[in-house]
Design a protein around this motif. Structure first.
Motif, PDB file in Angstrom:
ATOM      1  N   ILE A 158      19.028  62.619   3.656  1.00  0.00           N
ATOM      2  CA  ILE A 158      18.972  61.510   3.419  1.00  0.00           C
ATOM      3  C   ILE A 158      20.071  60.581   4.481  1.00  0.00           C
ATOM      4  O   ILE A 158      19.635  59.745   5.046  1.00  0.00           O
ATOM      5  CB  ILE A 158      19.315  60.814   2.147  1.00  0.00           C
ATOM      6  N   THR A 159      21.222  61.223   4.856  1.00  0.00           N
ATOM      7  CA  THR A 159      22.284  60.609   5.595  1.00  0.00           C
ATOM      8  C   THR A 159      21.758  60.796   7.098  1.00  0.00           C
ATOM      9  O   THR A 159      21.668  59.645   7.646  1.00  0.00           O
ATOM     10  CB  THR A 159      23.631  61.401   5.435  1.00  0.00           C
ATOM     11  N   ASP A 181      27.085  53.676   4.515  1.00  0.00           N
ATOM     12  CA  ASP A 181      27.658  55.301   4.331  1.00  0.00           C
ATOM     13  C   ASP A 181      28.564  55.447   3.257  1.00  0.00           C
ATOM     14  O   ASP A 181      28.549  56.706   2.699  1.00  0.00           O
ATOM     15  CB  ASP A 181      28.387  55.350   5.558  1.00  0.00           C
ATOM     16  N   LYS A 182      29.057  54.328   2.577  1.00  0.00           N
ATOM     17  CA  LYS A 182      29.928  54.663   1.294  1.00  0.00           C
ATOM     18  C   LYS A 182      28.951  54.962   0.324  1.00  0.00           C
ATOM     19  O   LYS A 182      29.665  55.749  -0.581  1.00  0.00           O
ATOM     20  CB  LYS A 182      30.577  53.354   1.068  1.00  0.00           C
ATOM     21  N   GLU A 183      27.807  54.256   0.104  1.00  0.00           N
ATOM     22  CA  GLU A 183      27.055  54.520  -1.050  1.00  0.00           C
ATOM     23  C   GLU A 183      26.192  55.906  -0.868  1.00  0.00           C
ATOM     24  O   GLU A 183      26.077  56.501  -1.622  1.00  0.00           O
ATOM     25  CB  GLU A 183      25.718  53.619  -0.998  1.00  0.00           C
ATOM     26  N   ALA A 187      25.642  59.992  -3.270  1.00  0.00           N
ATOM     27  CA  ALA A 187      24.318  60.945  -3.157  1.00  0.00           C
ATOM     28  C   ALA A 187      24.591  62.325  -3.736  1.00  0.00           C
ATOM     29  O   ALA A 187      25.547  62.941  -3.216  1.00  0.00           O
ATOM     30  CB  ALA A 187      23.381  60.801  -1.970  1.00  0.00           C
ATOM     31  N   PRO A 188      23.728  62.947  -4.725  1.00  0.00           N
ATOM     32  CA  PRO A 188      24.195  64.168  -5.033  1.00  0.00           C
ATOM     33  C   PRO A 188      23.912  65.300  -3.653  1.00  0.00           C
ATOM     34  O   PRO A 188      23.283  65.306  -2.992  1.00  0.00           O
ATOM     35  CB  PRO A 188      22.934  64.579  -6.047  1.00  0.00           C
ATOM     36  N   ASP A 189      25.108  66.224  -3.765  1.00  0.00           N
ATOM     37  CA  ASP A 189      25.256  66.954  -2.847  1.00  0.00           C
ATOM     38  C   ASP A 189      24.749  68.363  -3.341  1.00  0.00           C
ATOM     39  O   ASP A 189      25.309  69.478  -3.499  1.00  0.00           O
ATOM     40  CB  ASP A 189      26.753  67.176  -2.526  1.00  0.00           C
ATOM     41  N   THR A 190      23.449  68.623  -3.283  1.00  0.00           N
ATOM     42  CA  THR A 190      22.769  69.743  -3.931  1.00  0.00           C
ATOM     43  C   THR A 190      21.473  69.700  -3.015  1.00  0.00           C
ATOM     44  O   THR A 190      20.794  68.971  -2.591  1.00  0.00           O
ATOM     45  CB  THR A 190      22.576  69.374  -5.434  1.00  0.00           C
TER      46      THR A 190
END
Length: 279
Positions: A158-159, A181-183, A187-190
């Motif tokens: 997504i980034t 970018d902060k938001e 986001a889940p790192d999975t």
């Protein structure tokens, strides 16, 4: 939400992949829950048709909806709407009212759009991100169906996708605010997997587990399924009550205490006996 179902049917004069908005001749959408249908919406020709089960809708939303007794006499067709009957209004009348409201003011600026060259460039960049970050596996299913599983690290994917879109943010339609970018760091790192089913080379179904998008989800699995199939021809429901939009805007939504020239009458607000706590 886990039991909700949204059905959408679109009819066009052309194949859908070649259709623009001007080619659509009918559309129907229905939102249902395990307790029954919540809202149904149809666009046929120059009219929009709506009906809803207000009691079931209020239950699903967790807050009661207004009752017929709450409406003023001038509500007219809205009473039928609250009783779960079909109501309709003219799209042309709605456009005329909007145009009338703009009279005397500056003409609205055209909405930002992406030109064809920029769209192609963006799609090429997005495909590159998907090709780089998404792992695909294929397998055979029943009745000649083919299954494709797509797995990707959600935060990274997504980034990078938003990184390609962000330089074009000024050309996107209003209201499409991109996360910062902060938001995105929240986001889940999975890894997330989507399961695609193809029949005769055409997409028929997509499944994804939304619980994977929240690392601390209260449920272990929340499945989202998208099915694509032959639709039914949208038809205009019989006996729908016509809503007079001008009457609604002039009566039901008028501000109490307005003067004849349309300005709000605030005389008396400085009276020491005026209930200021109710202002």
């Amino acid at each position: 939400m886990s039991g909700a179902k949204v059905s959408v049917t679109v009819e066009s004069k052309k194949p859908l992949e070649e259709s623009g908005e001007e080619d659509l001749v009918g559309m129907a959408m229905k939102i249902s829950s395990p307790d029954g249908d919540l809202v149904e919406y149809r666009v046929i020709g120059d009219h929009v048709y709506i009906r809803s089960d207000v009691e079931t809708l209020g239950k699903a939303m967790g807050s009661p909806m207004p009752s017929v007794e709450d409406l003023p006499p001038e509500a007219g067709g809205l009473k039928d709407a609250l009783e779960g009957k079909w109501v309709k209004f003219s799209t042309k009348e709605m456009e005329d009212l909007a145009a009338e409201g703009r009279k005397g003011g500056d003409a609205p600026a055209p909405e930002p759009t992406l030109d064809a060259k920029t769209q192609k460039k963006l799609m090429k960049a997005l495909r590159g991100v998907v090709a780089r970050e998404v792992e695909l596996k294929t397998s055979d299913g029943k009745d000649g169906a083919e299954h494709v599983t797509a797995t990707a690290p959600f935060r990274t994917l997504i980034t990078e996708l938003l990184g390609e879109i962000r330089p074009l943010a000024k050309d996107l339609p209003p209201g499409m605010d991109l996360p910062t970018d902060k938001e995105l760091k929240d986001a889940p790192d999975t890894d997330v997997t989507a399961d695609f089913t193809l029949k005769n080379g055409e997409l028929a179904e997509v499944d994804i587990d939304l619980a994977k998008l929240a690392e601390d989800a209260a449920v272990k699995k929340l499945g989202l399924t998208l099915r694509i199939s032959d639709g039914t021809t949208p038809t205009a429901p019989a006996g729908a009550t016509e809503l007079d939009l001008g009457e609604l805007m002039g009566g039901l939504f008028a501000v109490p205490g307005t003067a004849e020239d349309g300005e709000i009458d605030v005389s008396g607000l400085d009276d020491p006996d005026f209930p200021q706590d109710e202002l």
